[in-house]
Design an enzyme around this catalytic site. Structure first.
Site: not given
Ligand code: ADP
Ligand code: MG
Ligand code: MG
Length: 491
Positions: A385-386, A381, A467, A128, A144, A146, A151, A321
């Site tokens: 994950e998660g 970051k 979402r 995803r 990101e 995945n 999910s 990442k």
């Molecule tokens: P995970 O693998 O834990 O889901 P993400 O990279 O998706 O990690 O980060 C979690 C959440 O943080 C995302 O769902 C989003 O809401 C927010 N986020 C992550 N990166 C960004 C970004 N570059 N700009 C704005 N919000 C972000």
């Molecule tokens: Mg993720």
């Molecule tokens: Mg995410």
């Protein structure tokens, strides 16, 4: 065409809409277990009352690049294995506890296999790719990619169907008689069936390109999973559309419930042969915390078996990442997708924002400066994950100062994306909240490939997910508030 505002409803109509929505959710499995559940009573999943506007063109670009992304990530495993393994090796030094442990499983599985080669060359990815829309340009920007345990493909279909039901039945219309949205404005993601198709594709190739319905899927799930209904929808589709049965086990149960004979994986109780191991667990350190020895051993045991893994350990790690950061460069995309057309290249590059390493390279040095001088523009970051692991904006300098500079290399520094806010409403625990929301679009993709032949056997775009979460928060709308499942209104 101009964008429609959200429907405006009277108090009476909102109350009727609420009842119709909650009952549809219970009737159709748009549900989750509440926290700390100890019986079989489920609750409505948190969702939005209305679909949320998303520009048609942004939606299309996200669909258009999905197969490219699927291929990009598996190409790392197939054609750039040496590079990937080297990169993961150095990443493991920074994050020994998790990335390092997973990488160890990969190395051990190879070392303990005949001729130092995994017995199953075929892998399947249910991926995803997540995006937010950049407010000023309407461009989608990737949050990101995945590669493990993605999910909400199940509940996404259900929310789309629910919004369509409410629209058709007139609940969005003041006079109860008209559809507020045209049908094509609120499409339904077919992700339940398409993710199940991805697993069925893997079953097909496991069985030498025959549709064997005797072999089964082993879903490896978390104990006490609250989101199990999301997973069940995929299981039901797999059985209904393909005749393939699914067994559910936790990592802890693997040893007692499965066995291997001649590398083939079987369910002990029935001696059903497992064609695909589908991970909805195993992506976070907490999945191995309670019983580390047993759960890491289970991961290794499954990796060495002949079942097709969804995903293999190496494919899971390709979604780190740190790898995503490296891939944002044009020369890397051209190298890892050598046949890419100019327009595809332009499309894929348009989805990236700047992501920096925090190491001793020139770029890393610049990033270290930016992190302290302009933290409000970034999110930091770790290799996790998660959700709930990131450090936002003004918290970045203090956090970096709290750890030693050698450890910074385990993090990436990413530009903040600022999506538009919408005044949709979230319904959670039967209560309606009137706060502005921001949305994240996820596009699913499935891909089956053979590492030995280097062949991509199937490569598909497999539906989507929207979402949404409250935009209000200390960190200016980015911190992980509670999320909910939503669907698109394309304009
Ligand atoms: P995970 O693998 O834990 O889901 P993400 O990279 O998706 O990690 O980060 C979690 C959440 O943080 C995302 O769902 C989003 O809401 C927010 N986020 C992550 N990166 C960004 C970004 N570059 N700009 C704005 N919000 C972000
Ligand atoms: Mg993720
Ligand atoms: Mg995410």
């Amino acid at each position: 065409m101009s964008r429609k505002e959200f429907p405006v409803l009277s108090v009476q109509q909102t109350s009727e809409l609420r009842e119709a929505l909650l009952q549809w959710g219970l009737a159709n499995g748009l549900v989750m277990y509440p926290p700390n559940f100890d019986d079989f009573s489920a609750n409505n999943a948190p969702i939005t009352l209305f679909p949320t506007p998303l520009p048609k063109s942004s939606f299309k670009t996200a669909q258009d690049v999905q197969q490219l992304f699927n291929e990009l990530y598996i190409n790392l495993v197939i054609h750039q294995k040496e590079w990937l393994v080297d990169t993961l090796e150095s990443l493991s030094n920074f994050d020994a506890d998790f990335t390092g442990k997973l990488f160890e499983v990969y190395k051990k599985a190879v070392a303990e296999s005949p001729n130092n080669k995994l017995v199953q060359p075929i892998s399947v990815g249910l991926f995803r790719s997540d995006y937010m829309v950049h407010e000023s340009t309407n461009e989608i920007k990737q949050i990101e990619f995945n590669t493990v345990s993605v999910s909400f493909g199940g509940l996404s279909t259900k929310v789309g169907e629910l919004h369509n039901y409410l629209n058709q039945a007139g609940y969005y219309d003041k006079s109860y008689s008209y559809k507020y949205y045209d049908d094509e404005e609120i499409p339904v993601s077919n992700s339940i069936n398409e993710l199940a198709d991805g697993l069925a594709d893997a079953n097909f190739y496991y069985n030498d390109e025959t549709k064997n319905t005797k072999t089964v899927v082993l879903a490896v799930v978390q104990p006490g999973e609250r989101n199990c209904f999301d997973q069940r929808h995929i299981e039901y589709s797999l059985l209904k559309n393909h005749g393939i049965k699914t067994y559910r086990v936790t990592l802890e149960d693997v040893e007692s419930r499965t066995t291997v004979n001649n590398n083939k994986l079987y369910i002990r109780s029935t001696m059903d042969e497992v064609s695909v191991v589908y991970y909805r667990s195993g992506y976070s350190p907490s999945d191995y915390e309670v019983n580390p020895e047993k759960t890491w051993a289970a991961r290794l045991f499954l990796e060495k078996s002949q079942a097709v893994k969804c995903p293999s350990v190496l494919t899971q790690l390709a979604g780190a990442k740190k790898i995503q950061q490296i891939l944002t460069k044009e020369d890397k995309i051209k190298k890892f997708l050598p046949d890419i057309s100019d327009s595809d290249l332009k499309n894929i590059l348009s989805t990236f924002v700047a992501i920096y390493p925090l190491d001793n390279s020139e770029e890393g040095k610049l990033a270290k400066k930016l992190a302290f001088e302009q933290p409000e523009k970034f999110v930091l970051k770790p290799q996790r994950e998660g959700g709930g692991n990131n450090i936002y904006k003004e918290n970045i300098p203090g956090f970096l100062n709290s750890i030693s500079e050698e450890e910074w290399g385990a993090y990436i520094l990413m530009e903040i994306i600022n999506p538009p806010k919408h005044s949709n409403k979230i319904i959670r625990n039967h209560e309606i909240y009137n706060e502005d929301i921001i949305s994240e679009l996820g596009v699913f993709g499935t891909i089956v490939y053979n590492e030995d032949s280097g062949k991509v056997l199937t490569n598909k775009t497999s539906g989507w997910l929207l979402r949404s979460k409250f935009s209000s928060s200390n960190e200016g709308g980015v911190a992980a508030g509670f999320g909910c499942v939503d669907n698109v209104y394309l304009y």
